[in-house]
Scaffold this motif. Structure first.
Motif, mmCIF file in Angstrom:
data_model
loop_
_atom_site.group_PDB
_atom_site.id
_atom_site.type_symbol
_atom_site.label_atom_id
_atom_site.label_comp_id
_atom_site.label_asym_id
_atom_site.label_seq_id
_atom_site.Cartn_x
_atom_site.Cartn_y
_atom_site.Cartn_z
ATOM 1 N N LYS A 21 -2.871 -4.512 11.073
ATOM 2 C CA LYS A 21 -3.508 -3.528 10.471
ATOM 3 C C LYS A 21 -2.991 -2.925 9.503
ATOM 4 O O LYS A 21 -1.683 -2.777 9.291
ATOM 5 C CB LYS A 21 -3.825 -2.286 11.465
ATOM 6 C CG LYS A 21 -4.797 -2.559 12.534
ATOM 7 C CD LYS A 21 -5.240 -1.341 13.265
ATOM 8 C CE LYS A 21 -4.165 -0.729 14.250
ATOM 9 N NZ LYS A 21 -4.333 0.323 15.070
ATOM 10 N N GLU A 22 -3.710 -2.761 8.234
ATOM 11 C CA GLU A 22 -3.239 -2.020 7.245
ATOM 12 C C GLU A 22 -2.770 -0.788 7.733
ATOM 13 O O GLU A 22 -3.046 -0.039 8.401
ATOM 14 C CB GLU A 22 -4.611 -1.561 6.303
ATOM 15 C CG GLU A 22 -4.152 -0.654 5.062
ATOM 16 C CD GLU A 22 -5.302 -0.290 4.288
ATOM 17 O OE1 GLU A 22 -5.394 -0.486 3.110
ATOM 18 O OE2 GLU A 22 -6.145 0.372 5.002
ATOM 19 N N ALA A 23 -1.493 -0.168 7.321
ATOM 20 C CA ALA A 23 -0.877 0.872 7.715
ATOM 21 C C ALA A 23 -1.502 2.278 7.040
ATOM 22 O O ALA A 23 -1.948 2.027 5.809
ATOM 23 C CB ALA A 23 0.599 0.787 7.446
ATOM 24 N N TRP A 28 -8.435 3.509 7.692
ATOM 25 C CA TRP A 28 -8.529 3.712 8.780
ATOM 26 C C TRP A 28 -8.604 5.019 9.565
ATOM 27 O O TRP A 28 -7.999 5.970 8.968
ATOM 28 C CB TRP A 28 -7.216 2.860 9.707
ATOM 29 C CG TRP A 28 -7.248 1.488 9.862
ATOM 30 C CD1 TRP A 28 -6.741 0.701 8.762
ATOM 31 C CD2 TRP A 28 -7.982 0.736 10.798
ATOM 32 N NE1 TRP A 28 -6.897 -0.628 9.176
ATOM 33 C CE2 TRP A 28 -7.454 -0.668 10.198
ATOM 34 C CE3 TRP A 28 -8.607 0.789 11.719
ATOM 35 C CZ2 TRP A 28 -7.965 -1.902 11.177
ATOM 36 C CZ3 TRP A 28 -9.116 -0.248 12.632
ATOM 37 C CH2 TRP A 28 -8.915 -1.604 12.328
ATOM 38 N N SER A 29 -9.380 5.174 10.588
ATOM 39 C CA SER A 29 -9.650 6.570 11.120
ATOM 40 C C SER A 29 -8.073 6.822 11.800
ATOM 41 O O SER A 29 -7.483 5.981 12.414
ATOM 42 C CB SER A 29 -10.633 6.888 11.980
ATOM 43 O OG SER A 29 -11.717 6.874 11.216
ATOM 44 N N SER A 30 -7.714 8.294 11.872
ATOM 45 C CA SER A 30 -6.690 8.591 12.673
ATOM 46 C C SER A 30 -6.894 8.364 14.250
ATOM 47 O O SER A 30 -7.984 8.593 14.682
ATOM 48 C CB SER A 30 -6.480 10.153 12.579
ATOM 49 O OG SER A 30 -5.343 10.496 13.091
ATOM 50 N N PRO A 31 -5.825 7.911 14.812
ATOM 51 C CA PRO A 31 -4.476 7.908 14.759
ATOM 52 C C PRO A 31 -4.164 6.542 14.025
ATOM 53 O O PRO A 31 -2.737 6.573 13.877
ATOM 54 C CB PRO A 31 -3.873 8.109 16.107
ATOM 55 C CG PRO A 31 -4.786 7.428 16.963
ATOM 56 C CD PRO A 31 -6.022 7.664 16.606
ATOM 57 N N ASN A 32 -4.708 5.568 13.942
ATOM 58 C CA ASN A 32 -4.097 4.188 13.511
ATOM 59 C C ASN A 32 -3.041 3.652 14.364
ATOM 60 O O ASN A 32 -2.107 3.511 13.577
ATOM 61 C CB ASN A 32 -4.103 4.168 12.027
ATOM 62 C CG ASN A 32 -4.249 2.716 11.270
ATOM 63 O OD1 ASN A 32 -4.538 1.839 12.106
ATOM 64 N ND2 ASN A 32 -3.777 2.652 10.242
ATOM 65 N N ASP A 37 1.369 -3.607 9.655
ATOM 66 C CA ASP A 37 1.027 -4.884 8.683
ATOM 67 C C ASP A 37 2.133 -5.680 8.532
ATOM 68 O O ASP A 37 2.394 -6.182 7.163
ATOM 69 C CB ASP A 37 0.305 -4.143 7.433
ATOM 70 C CG ASP A 37 -0.231 -5.143 6.603
ATOM 71 O OD1 ASP A 37 -0.961 -6.322 7.275
ATOM 72 O OD2 ASP A 37 -0.454 -5.132 5.387
ATOM 73 N N GLU A 38 2.945 -5.876 9.497
ATOM 74 C CA GLU A 38 4.150 -6.640 9.202
ATOM 75 C C GLU A 38 3.909 -7.986 8.748
ATOM 76 O O GLU A 38 4.850 -8.694 7.993
ATOM 77 C CB GLU A 38 4.887 -6.945 10.571
ATOM 78 C CG GLU A 38 5.211 -5.554 11.112
ATOM 79 C CD GLU A 38 6.171 -5.937 12.480
ATOM 80 O OE1 GLU A 38 6.487 -6.869 12.703
ATOM 81 O OE2 GLU A 38 6.301 -4.809 13.292
ATOM 82 N N VAL A 39 2.869 -8.550 8.724
ATOM 83 C CA VAL A 39 2.691 -10.132 8.315
ATOM 84 C C VAL A 39 1.769 -10.007 6.926
ATOM 85 O O VAL A 39 1.239 -11.077 6.826
ATOM 86 C CB VAL A 39 2.097 -11.110 9.389
ATOM 87 C CG1 VAL A 39 3.066 -11.307 10.244
ATOM 88 C CG2 VAL A 39 0.954 -10.424 9.948
ATOM 89 N N ASN A 40 1.254 -8.974 6.389
ATOM 90 C CA ASN A 40 0.670 -8.992 5.198
ATOM 91 C C ASN A 40 -0.846 -9.548 5.492
ATOM 92 O O ASN A 40 -1.518 -9.919 4.698
ATOM 93 C CB ASN A 40 1.137 -9.632 4.051
ATOM 94 C CG ASN A 40 2.431 -8.760 3.682
ATOM 95 O OD1 ASN A 40 2.633 -7.767 3.752
ATOM 96 N ND2 ASN A 40 3.424 -9.557 3.430
#
Length: 107
Positions: A21-23, A28-32, A37-40
């Protein structure tokens, strides 16, 4: 197979969603939960098109992607990442008449 390879590479179903996931909270809605996004991959919460009433739902709360694995002529497997979990889910029998995102791979 590509989804399984990616999920296994990122640590399995229970943590892969967060690593894909995009950080942050721009899309993204909270709390995400656990988003790094470790692997882009930069998974975004595109939601989905409901096959029953043709409405779009879930934007900012979940991302849903088709896999290439068909269950039968009218349904297929999909993968889902949610805003409140670090996991990635496998959805069985999603109606092909619905609408999900597609992620393309370069050979």
């Amino acid at each position: 197979n590509e989804w399984n390879t990616l999920i296994n590479f990122t640590g399995g179903d229970l943590v892969a969603g967060g690593k894909l996931k995009e950080a942050g909270l721009l899309n993204w809605s909270s709390p995400n939960t656990d988003a790094t996004d470790e692997v882009n991959f930069t998974a975004l919460p595109s939601g989905y098109r409901n096959s029953l009433n043709a409405t779009y739902q879930g934007k900012s709360f979940l991302g849903s992607w088709w896999t290439s694995s068909e269950v039968n002529p009218t349904t297929a497997f999909s993968r889902i990442i949610r805003h409140n979990s670090g996991a990635i889910d496998n959805q069985v029998n999603y109606q092909k008449s619905g609408g999900l995102s597609v992620r393309c791979l370069k050979n």
